[in-house]
Design a protein around this motif. Structure first.
Motif, PDB file in Angstrom:
ATOM      1  N   MET A 190      58.067  14.684  19.078  1.00 51.16           N
ATOM      2  CA  MET A 190      57.149  15.285  18.103  1.00 51.16           C
ATOM      3  C   MET A 190      56.202  14.226  17.571  1.00 51.16           C
ATOM      4  O   MET A 190      56.595  13.089  17.304  1.00 51.16           O
ATOM      5  CB  MET A 190      57.978  15.866  16.949  1.00 51.16           C
ATOM      6  CG  MET A 190      57.174  16.488  15.834  1.00 51.16           C
ATOM      7  SD  MET A 190      58.310  17.125  14.578  1.00 51.16           S
ATOM      8  CE  MET A 190      57.146  17.784  13.394  1.00 51.16           C
ATOM      9  N   LYS A 191      54.941  14.597  17.436  1.00 51.28           N
ATOM     10  CA  LYS A 191      53.928  13.723  16.832  1.00 51.28           C
ATOM     11  C   LYS A 191      53.679  14.222  15.412  1.00 51.28           C
ATOM     12  O   LYS A 191      52.914  15.157  15.185  1.00 51.28           O
ATOM     13  CB  LYS A 191      52.645  13.752  17.664  1.00 51.28           C
ATOM     14  CG  LYS A 191      51.546  12.829  17.177  1.00 51.28           C
ATOM     15  CD  LYS A 191      50.324  12.945  18.086  1.00 51.28           C
ATOM     16  CE  LYS A 191      49.207  12.008  17.647  1.00 51.28           C
ATOM     17  NZ  LYS A 191      48.009  12.137  18.526  1.00 51.28           N
ATOM     18  N   ILE A 192      54.345  13.586  14.442  1.00 46.60           N
ATOM     19  CA  ILE A 192      54.281  14.052  13.059  1.00 46.60           C
ATOM     20  C   ILE A 192      52.890  13.806  12.474  1.00 46.60           C
ATOM     21  O   ILE A 192      52.337  12.710  12.593  1.00 46.60           O
ATOM     22  CB  ILE A 192      55.345  13.355  12.199  1.00 46.60           C
ATOM     23  CG1 ILE A 192      56.749  13.715  12.694  1.00 46.60           C
ATOM     24  CG2 ILE A 192      55.189  13.722  10.727  1.00 46.60           C
ATOM     25  CD1 ILE A 192      57.862  12.981  11.973  1.00 46.60           C
ATOM     26  N   ARG A 193      52.340  14.829  11.850  1.00 42.91           N
ATOM     27  CA  ARG A 193      51.049  14.688  11.168  1.00 42.91           C
ATOM     28  C   ARG A 193      51.106  15.089   9.709  1.00 42.91           C
ATOM     29  O   ARG A 193      50.235  14.752   8.926  1.00 42.91           O
ATOM     30  CB  ARG A 193      49.967  15.480  11.914  1.00 42.91           C
ATOM     31  CG  ARG A 193      49.485  14.762  13.164  1.00 42.91           C
ATOM     32  CD  ARG A 193      48.901  13.400  12.783  1.00 42.91           C
ATOM     33  NE  ARG A 193      48.698  12.476  13.890  1.00 42.91           N
ATOM     34  CZ  ARG A 193      49.507  11.493  14.220  1.00 42.91           C
ATOM     35  NH1 ARG A 193      50.619  11.311  13.549  1.00 42.91           N
ATOM     36  NH2 ARG A 193      49.226  10.689  15.216  1.00 42.91           N
ATOM     37  N   ASN A 212      60.580   4.403  10.031  1.00 43.15           N
ATOM     38  CA  ASN A 212      60.534   4.957  11.383  1.00 43.15           C
ATOM     39  C   ASN A 212      61.727   5.886  11.552  1.00 43.15           C
ATOM     40  O   ASN A 212      62.877   5.476  11.407  1.00 43.15           O
ATOM     41  CB  ASN A 212      60.565   3.847  12.436  1.00 43.15           C
ATOM     42  CG  ASN A 212      60.552   4.431  13.843  1.00 43.15           C
ATOM     43  OD1 ASN A 212      61.594   4.742  14.399  1.00 43.15           O
ATOM     44  ND2 ASN A 212      59.361   4.585  14.395  1.00 43.15           N
ATOM     45  N   LEU A 213      61.433   7.159  11.879  1.00 44.53           N
ATOM     46  CA  LEU A 213      62.469   8.176  11.924  1.00 44.53           C
ATOM     47  C   LEU A 213      63.226   8.208  13.244  1.00 44.53           C
ATOM     48  O   LEU A 213      64.340   8.721  13.315  1.00 44.53           O
ATOM     49  CB  LEU A 213      61.849   9.560  11.684  1.00 44.53           C
ATOM     50  CG  LEU A 213      61.162   9.758  10.330  1.00 44.53           C
ATOM     51  CD1 LEU A 213      60.447  11.093  10.297  1.00 44.53           C
ATOM     52  CD2 LEU A 213      62.175   9.661   9.197  1.00 44.53           C
ATOM     53  N   GLY A 214      62.635   7.696  14.309  1.00 45.04           N
ATOM     54  CA  GLY A 214      63.198   7.905  15.639  1.00 45.04           C
ATOM     55  C   GLY A 214      62.706   9.233  16.195  1.00 45.04           C
ATOM     56  O   GLY A 214      62.329  10.154  15.455  1.00 45.04           O
ATOM     57  N   VAL A 220      56.243   8.876  14.847  1.00 44.96           N
ATOM     58  CA  VAL A 220      57.315   9.090  13.873  1.00 44.96           C
ATOM     59  C   VAL A 220      57.393   7.940  12.865  1.00 44.96           C
ATOM     60  O   VAL A 220      58.448   7.639  12.320  1.00 44.96           O
ATOM     61  CB  VAL A 220      58.681   9.292  14.582  1.00 44.96           C
ATOM     62  CG1 VAL A 220      58.712  10.641  15.273  1.00 44.96           C
ATOM     63  CG2 VAL A 220      58.970   8.169  15.569  1.00 44.96           C
ATOM     64  N   ASP A 221      56.253   7.292  12.634  1.00 42.61           N
ATOM     65  CA  ASP A 221      56.144   6.277  11.585  1.00 42.61           C
ATOM     66  C   ASP A 221      55.581   6.918  10.322  1.00 42.61           C
ATOM     67  O   ASP A 221      54.628   7.708  10.383  1.00 42.61           O
ATOM     68  CB  ASP A 221      55.210   5.144  12.003  1.00 42.61           C
ATOM     69  CG  ASP A 221      55.832   4.234  13.053  1.00 42.61           C
ATOM     70  OD1 ASP A 221      57.062   4.064  13.030  1.00 42.61           O
ATOM     71  OD2 ASP A 221      55.089   3.701  13.884  1.00 42.61           O
TER      72      ASP A 221
END
Length: 395
Positions: free
Chosen positions: A67-70, A59-61, A86-87
């Protein structure tokens, strides 16, 4: 003879008698099963071998704006980002994405690096480059992000490994006429070499063949930190044929493991690479076995001569490959076996030396009172069959 609570009380008072699995086997040879069962409280087992069905949850924080990382890359290696914003899940065998890095595919330093190496670097608190692309939404307006992360700049960082600790495995050979590059390493043509992966009679699950002493929730040594058995492993196949002593004659039970990677050590979690096959992860795992009765000691007394593995010909590209019969681990550990009438050099993938070290280190934890045994919350199922995936296509 004794209960887990009684054993843990002795551990806390630092008066428990703890043996590594090799010490236990030596005691049985000298004093017999009954006396050994009376004298010993805990047996420690260990292995250090490639476990490619492994990976890390990270988990990046959240960034600002969020931001919704894809899509995400860690040192150019893709991590799965298809759940929380961010997982991430970084698989040990994931290779470098050459499109992302712009490097040529035959760059040696890139070909030999994978998710297992990034996991090792993060455990060692080395910096790792992160690049992420987001799905822009009203609550997650940020489109991209680039930074450097370390173990200390991320939140959760734990290994969650779907398949570790094969109870037994195979011996690989190559009866064909060209070299083969496999998950056991290079296999030379015309039966020029053989490779096996399991460390044999010191391996954790071969000393608890019916998995009566462990279960979901069992505390273990994982990568130099404390971990737990989380579930049955993928490809768990306890219905494999077995010898009268209960040990399977080939790949059988497996376990899914979980543990906090921030506690772990790069000594016990090492990225590795198999030539022309891909990256993987060498992992140290130790399992403590409580000596509750004589049956436990009987199971732990098994010797390399009493455990066998099938010799499998990788030159036949099928799910079910022909075998050259069974060979004992005692024979394997001599460095040569006979295959189809030919004397063949054989070597282990597992480090026997480091497997022993895992058992010794776990023993020290217990003797110091830093590690107690846990009651499983549920048993590992022992009735799972193995289902193949057959594809039917119309031409």
């Amino acid at each position: 003879m004794r209960t887990l609570a009684e054993i843990n009380d002795k551990i806390r008072r630092r008066c428990a008698v703890v043996c590594t699995i090799e010490e236990l086997k030596a005691r049985v040879a000298e004093a017999g099963v009954t006396q050994t069962a009376k004298d010993v409280d805990v047996v420690t087992t260990g292995t250090f071998e490639p476990m490619e069905s492994s990976g890390a949850i990270i988990n990046l924080g959240h960034t600002d704006p969020p931001m919704k990382i894809r899509k995400c890359w860690l040192d150019g290696i893709p991590a799965y980002a298809g759940f929380g914003a961010v997982d991430l899940y970084l698989g040990a065998t994931q290779g470098v994405d050459y499109i992302d890095t712009g490097e040529v595919p035959d760059a040696e330093e890139l070909r030999e690096r994978g998710g297992g190496h990034v996991i090792e670097d993060l455990i060692a608190d080395k910096p790792v480059h992160l690049r992420a692309i987001g799905q822009v939404t009203d609550c997650y307006p940020r489109a991209s992000f680039e930074t450097t992360i370390t173990r200390e700049t991320i939140n959760q960082f734990y290994l969650f490994n779907p398949r570790n600790l094969y109870q037994n495995f195979i011996v690989g050979v190559n009866g064909g006429d060209r070299p083969l590059f496999t998950y056991l390493g290079p296999l030379q043509p015309r039966l020029a070499n053989a490779v096996y992966s399991n460390p044999g009679a010191i391996s954790p699950l071969l000393n608890d063949p019916e998995l009566k002493l462990i279960g979901i929730g069992t505390q273990i040594f994982l990568g130099g930190g404390i971990g737990y058995i989380a579930w049955e492993g993928t490809q768990h196949f306890p219905l494999q044929k077995r010898l009268p002593n209960g040990t399977p004659i080939g790949p059988s039970a497996t376990l899914a493991l979980i543990g906090d990677a921030k506690q772990m050590s790069p000594k016990w979690v090492r990225g590795c690479y198999f030539k022309n096959y891909g990256p993987s992860l060498m992992l140290g795992v130790g399992v403590p076995l409580p000596v509750l009765n004589e049956d436990v000691v009987n199971g732990c007394a098994v010797q390399d001569k009493d455990v066998v593995a099938p010799v499998v010909d990788f030159s036949i590209p099928r799910r079910v490959r022909p075998t050259f019969g069974l060979v004992s681990y005692a024979q394997l550990k001599t460095g040569r076996i006979t295959v189809d009438g030919k004397s063949v050099k054989v070597a282990p993938l597992a480090s026997i030396f480091r497997s022993r070290q895992v058992a010794v280190e776990l023993k020290e934890w217990i003797l110091q009172g830093d590690f107690t045994l846990t009651e499983p919350v549920a048993s590992i199922p022992m009735n799972r069959s193995f289902l193949p995936q057959d594809l039917y296509t119309s031409l």
